[in-house]
Structures are given as C-alpha cells and as structure tokens.
Scaffold this motif. Structure first.
Motif, PDB file in Angstrom:
ATOM      1  N   ASP A  41       4.857  -1.543  -6.427  1.00 41.82           N
ATOM      2  CA  ASP A  41       4.729  -0.189  -6.824  1.00 41.82           C
ATOM      3  C   ASP A  41       6.081   0.556  -6.857  1.00 41.82           C
ATOM      4  O   ASP A  41       6.849   0.380  -5.748  1.00 41.82           O
ATOM      5  N   VAL A  42       6.632   0.568  -8.007  1.00 40.60           N
ATOM      6  CA  VAL A  42       7.855   1.241  -8.333  1.00 40.60           C
ATOM      7  C   VAL A  42       8.390   2.503  -7.485  1.00 40.60           C
ATOM      8  O   VAL A  42       9.461   2.360  -7.042  1.00 40.60           O
ATOM      9  N   LEU A  43       7.215   3.356  -7.173  1.00 38.23           N
ATOM     10  CA  LEU A  43       7.574   4.539  -6.299  1.00 38.23           C
ATOM     11  C   LEU A  43       7.320   4.069  -4.832  1.00 38.23           C
ATOM     12  O   LEU A  43       7.691   5.047  -3.954  1.00 38.23           O
ATOM     13  N   GLU A  50      10.527  14.472  -4.176  1.00 36.52           N
ATOM     14  CA  GLU A  50       9.406  15.557  -4.233  1.00 36.52           C
ATOM     15  C   GLU A  50       8.142  14.824  -4.762  1.00 36.52           C
ATOM     16  O   GLU A  50       7.979  14.348  -5.833  1.00 36.52           O
ATOM     17  N   ALA A  51       7.064  14.831  -4.098  1.00 36.75           N
ATOM     18  CA  ALA A  51       5.678  14.333  -4.443  1.00 36.75           C
ATOM     19  C   ALA A  51       5.101  15.100  -5.705  1.00 36.75           C
ATOM     20  O   ALA A  51       4.506  14.683  -6.311  1.00 36.75           O
ATOM     21  N   ASN A 154      -3.844   9.550   0.825  1.00 37.84           N
ATOM     22  CA  ASN A 154      -3.436   8.161   0.697  1.00 37.84           C
ATOM     23  C   ASN A 154      -2.165   7.812   0.082  1.00 37.84           C
ATOM     24  O   ASN A 154      -1.349   6.745   0.694  1.00 37.84           O
ATOM     25  N   TYR A 155      -1.621   8.729  -0.672  1.00 40.56           N
ATOM     26  CA  TYR A 155      -0.391   8.363  -1.353  1.00 40.56           C
ATOM     27  C   TYR A 155       0.816   8.591  -0.294  1.00 40.56           C
ATOM     28  O   TYR A 155       1.563   7.502  -0.311  1.00 40.56           O
ATOM     29  N   LEU A 160       4.561   5.721   3.422  1.00 40.11           N
ATOM     30  CA  LEU A 160       5.121   5.777   4.939  1.00 40.11           C
ATOM     31  C   LEU A 160       4.686   4.062   5.201  1.00 40.11           C
ATOM     32  O   LEU A 160       5.868   3.391   6.023  1.00 40.11           O
ATOM     33  N   SER A 161       3.801   3.424   4.867  1.00 44.30           N
ATOM     34  CA  SER A 161       3.408   2.109   5.193  1.00 44.30           C
ATOM     35  C   SER A 161       4.690   1.225   4.765  1.00 44.30           C
ATOM     36  O   SER A 161       4.951   0.217   5.233  1.00 44.30           O
TER      37      SER A 161
END
Length: 202
Positions: A41-43, A50-51, A154-155, A160-161
């Motif tokens: 995941d690139v993000l 900023e989310a 979840n995002y 964080l994970s």
C-alpha cells in the motif's frame, strides 16, 4: 525500459493504492527492490500528513473525477532519517469508462535526522483509537466514540500497524504502551499527556 531509467521515484498503483509497478528510484526510497514493492500500500510506505487529504481523494476517485491529486507525506529513509515530501497521483486509463490506475510520483522535499529521544508521532485521533482498543472496544464502538467511520478506524489501525510492524491489535496496543503513547497505571486506558519541549530529554 524507460520507466526504470527515470531518476524520479515513480510507481503505478491501482485505485486502492496497491503498487502494481515501481521503478528503482521509488524502491530505493524504501530500501528495497521494485519487485518487493508490488502489492504494498503506497500510503503505508509513505504516510500521509493529513488523513483528510486521502479521504477527499478516495471520494473523488469513487466519483470518477480525473484530476491531479497531491498528498503531503513522510517516511523513514533506509539511512534512518525521517524524510518528507509530496506524492502526486494522476489517474490514467486507455478509455474514459475504464477504472483508472494511478501514476504516482514522489517529490522529496527534505529530511530530519532521526533522534532516539524524538517522541513517536501519533495524531490525537490515533491515540484515542489506541486507548479505546486497549479498553476492549470493538472497531464499531471506536468509530462511534471518535466520530469516524469503521473504515476510518481501520485506516488508522493499518497505518499504525505498518509504522510499528505490529502483526495484530494486541501487539499494536502493547507497542503503544511501550512507546509511551498510552498512560500506564490508569483505567480506563487513556493517551499519555504530551511531554513539554522543555521536559524532553536533551
């Protein structure tokens, strides 16, 4: 292949941000090879500052708006330094009705030397989500308490994970305590108060 010879970090992603193809310059920013970036995941590789920027882009893509999207990001360089810059994503497809891929380019703007005494950066929302999980809250309960959607919670948990290398939520909460994000000796769990700059270790 011309794509591989471009000196600017470039990747092609699907609309969900999964890397389909990356050039060596992009892989070098992550300390790996182009093949190992496929499916990442690139993000999660490059953390948005900023989310809300990401949420606006996701909504625009869902509505099939074709514009150039820019996201301010930071990431850990192979040297250990914290870099910051900007991701630019351009939707590309062969036909107007086809679901586009994203041509993603990374512009490196600078870096900060890593300091062991530097506090672990989490947003107030992330700290609140972690505290709720530590108290046994479900994702749905955490969403209600923070005003986020379940997908929004979840995002933050995925970010964080990926940042801490946590394999599950129990490990994520344990890391939050170990890093001083959550206060010890209190119930219900709560975020630790921020350390004033004057009190931070030199």
């Amino acid at each position: 292949m011309l794509f591989d010879r471009v000196s600017v970090p470039v990747a092609v992603c699907d609309v969900y941000g999964a890397v389909l193809l990356a050039n060596p310059a992009m892989a070098a920013e992550c300390g790996t090879t182009p093949g190992r970036l496929r499916g990442e995941d690139v993000l999660e590789l490059f953390r948005p500052q900023e989310a809300t920027q990401v949420e606006r882009i996701a909504e625009a893509l869902r509505l099939r708006h074709r514009s150039r999207y820019q996201v301010s990001v930071c990431w850990r360089a192979p040297s250990g330094a914290e870099r910051f810059g900007e991701l630019t994503a351009d939707p590309v497809s062969d036909t107007a009705g086809e679901t586009p891929s994203l041509l993603v380019m990374l512009r490196v703007e600078g870096e900060r030397e890593h300091s062991p005494a530097e506090p672990v950066p989490v947003t107030p929302v992330e700290a609140r989500v972690l505290a709720l999980l530590a108290g046994g809250a479900t994702t749905a309960h955490a969403a209600r308490e923070t005003g986020l959607t379940v997908d929004g919670v979840n995002y933050h948990l995925r970010r964080l994970s990926a940042r801490w290398g946590a394999g599950n939520r129990t490990e994520l909460v344990a890391r939050a305590y170990a890093l001083g994000i959550l206060a010890t000796g209190v119930w219900p769990p709560a975020a630790a108060p921020p350390v004033p700059p004057s009190a931070a270790p030199a």
